[in-house]
Design a protein around this motif. Sequence first.
Motif, PDB file in Angstrom:
ATOM      1  N   LYS A   1      -7.007   4.106 -14.211  1.00 41.95           N
ATOM      2  CA  LYS A   1      -6.409   2.774 -14.155  1.00 41.95           C
ATOM      3  C   LYS A   1      -6.405   2.088 -15.513  1.00 41.95           C
TER       4      LYS A   1
ATOM      5  N   ASP B   1      -2.569   3.364  -7.070  1.00 38.18           N
ATOM      6  CA  ASP B   1      -1.654   4.411  -6.607  1.00 38.18           C
ATOM      7  C   ASP B   1      -0.906   5.029  -7.780  1.00 38.18           C
TER       8      ASP B   1
ATOM      9  N   SER C   1       8.271   4.387  -1.377  1.00 38.46           N
ATOM     10  CA  SER C   1       7.738   3.365  -0.462  1.00 38.46           C
ATOM     11  C   SER C   1       8.816   2.418   0.047  1.00 38.46           C
TER      12      SER C   1
ATOM     13  N   LEU D   1       7.050   6.472  -6.922  1.00 35.70           N
ATOM     14  CA  LEU D   1       6.373   5.721  -5.864  1.00 35.70           C
ATOM     15  C   LEU D   1       7.240   4.583  -5.338  1.00 35.70           C
TER      16      LEU D   1
ATOM     17  N   GLU E   1      -1.043   8.841  -9.001  1.00 37.46           N
ATOM     18  CA  GLU E   1       0.175   9.667  -9.011  1.00 37.46           C
ATOM     19  C   GLU E   1       0.459  10.215 -10.415  1.00 37.46           C
TER      20      GLU E   1
ATOM     21  N   HIS F   1       3.392  -2.680  -1.688  1.00 41.23           N
ATOM     22  CA  HIS F   1       2.375  -1.737  -1.226  1.00 41.23           C
ATOM     23  C   HIS F   1       2.077  -0.649  -2.247  1.00 41.23           C
ATOM     24  N   VAL F   2       2.844  -0.620  -3.310  1.00 39.10           N
ATOM     25  CA  VAL F   2       2.538   0.304  -4.395  1.00 39.10           C
ATOM     26  C   VAL F   2       1.533  -0.375  -5.310  1.00 39.10           C
ATOM     27  N   THR F   3       0.291   0.110  -5.260  1.00 38.91           N
ATOM     28  CA  THR F   3      -0.737  -0.547  -6.058  1.00 38.91           C
ATOM     29  C   THR F   3      -0.879   0.127  -7.421  1.00 38.91           C
TER      30      THR F   3
END
Lengths: 191, 191
Positions: free
Chosen positions: A47, A38, A28, A24, A42, A33-35
């Motif tokens: 979480k 995410d 990106s 990721l 992926e 912006h890679v949360t």
Amino acid sequence: MSERKPRADAVRNREAVLAAADRLFARSDSPEHVTMADIAAEAGVGKGTLFRGFGDRTRLIQALFETRLEPIRRAVTEGPYPLGPGTPPEERAPALLDALLCFKLDHRHLSLALEETGTGSPYGAGHYDWWHTTLRGVLEELPGFGGSGFAAHALLAAVRADLIDHLVDSRGTSRERLRAELAAFTAKVLS
Amino acid sequence: MSERKPRADAVRNREAVLAAADRLFARSDSPEHVTMADIAAEAGVGKGTLFRGFGDRTRLIQALFETRLEPIRRAVTEGPYPLGPGTPPEERAPALLDALLCFKLDHRHLSLALEETGTGSPYGAGHYDWWHTTLRGVLEELPGFGGSGFAAHALLAAVRADLIDHLVDSRGTSRERLRAELAAFTAKVLS
DNA sequence: GCATAAGCGGACCGTCGGTCCGTATTGTTG
DNA sequence: CAACAATACGGACCGACGGTCCGCTTATGC
């Protein structure tokens, strides 16, 4: 004192998460912006697993960075000529910086993510102290070279991820050009 | 083409917001803990006013930084000896860096806030380009000094807010010590 | 197999930057 | 000074994100 053997699926998931994060970040354009969600998606895990395994975002990124940096670290502590301990300091210092520059070029977004995570600075992130100590040690071997502590900080600052990123991204500087400029600057400092 | 004169209360509020932000950043230990709501409350205005007047957090901080930096900028462009344009380059370059260092020491948290806001890097924040262009110009006046573009970046990187903060905060380095070390490093580069 | 501890996942929470719009203030015009 | 338009105000509201919690699942030791 007894080390508990971790469960097999935990190990598997840890790897999956690191791999997913790597992918990721590489993909990106902007690491912020890679949360976490995410990365979890992926990797195909929840979480909760991320946070159980790594504690928080900062430590996840540090762990990933550390993993990718390992080979270079070994090359420096026990490797052969250009980086290893047998090298004379006036050659080893530039080699260290060049290696670090190349690493940051190869892992631009990851490095960027690391340096802008947490307090927003790379200082105190474990690996920084190691680089600083190592580089200062090399500089101190140079006869008549004073102020090696600050010089090491300053030289490392010259290869900070966001500077590199800026030069490559908005100035379009090529890899080889950057390496040459860094080498020239290092030479000035060592002269 | 016609410039609309802003209303009196808008001007007053703008000042109040800048002053409030300055106070809060100076007070807090970690700039990211100063929220927009905090600033609005401290200034005695609503959040909407902040965003109407400045656009977003990044630009608010930039505006504040720019305001505080103004005097130094003028000293550099049109001031007397150590910083001004009449100074020979081998003295002016160290003077510029020393002035910038002192500014960052005097406005540590604000500088920190600026550098870790937005993309997380100071590059592209207006004032950076100005410093870089200026410093590179000075370096280029030195006979036989090549690679001034990168050298200017590297020298500016040596006084980045988070590095300064790290040295002062966790290493306890004194102001004078830092200035001396920076001067020594600069001298190495210029030699 | 069975018991149990280790691990899992995703609903949930608090915070923060940023938006929106009904209301209040300013300043202009006759 | 009255009345009106333009401008600004402010805080309720929204979406996103990092991080937590807890009932359910699964690996592992006996």
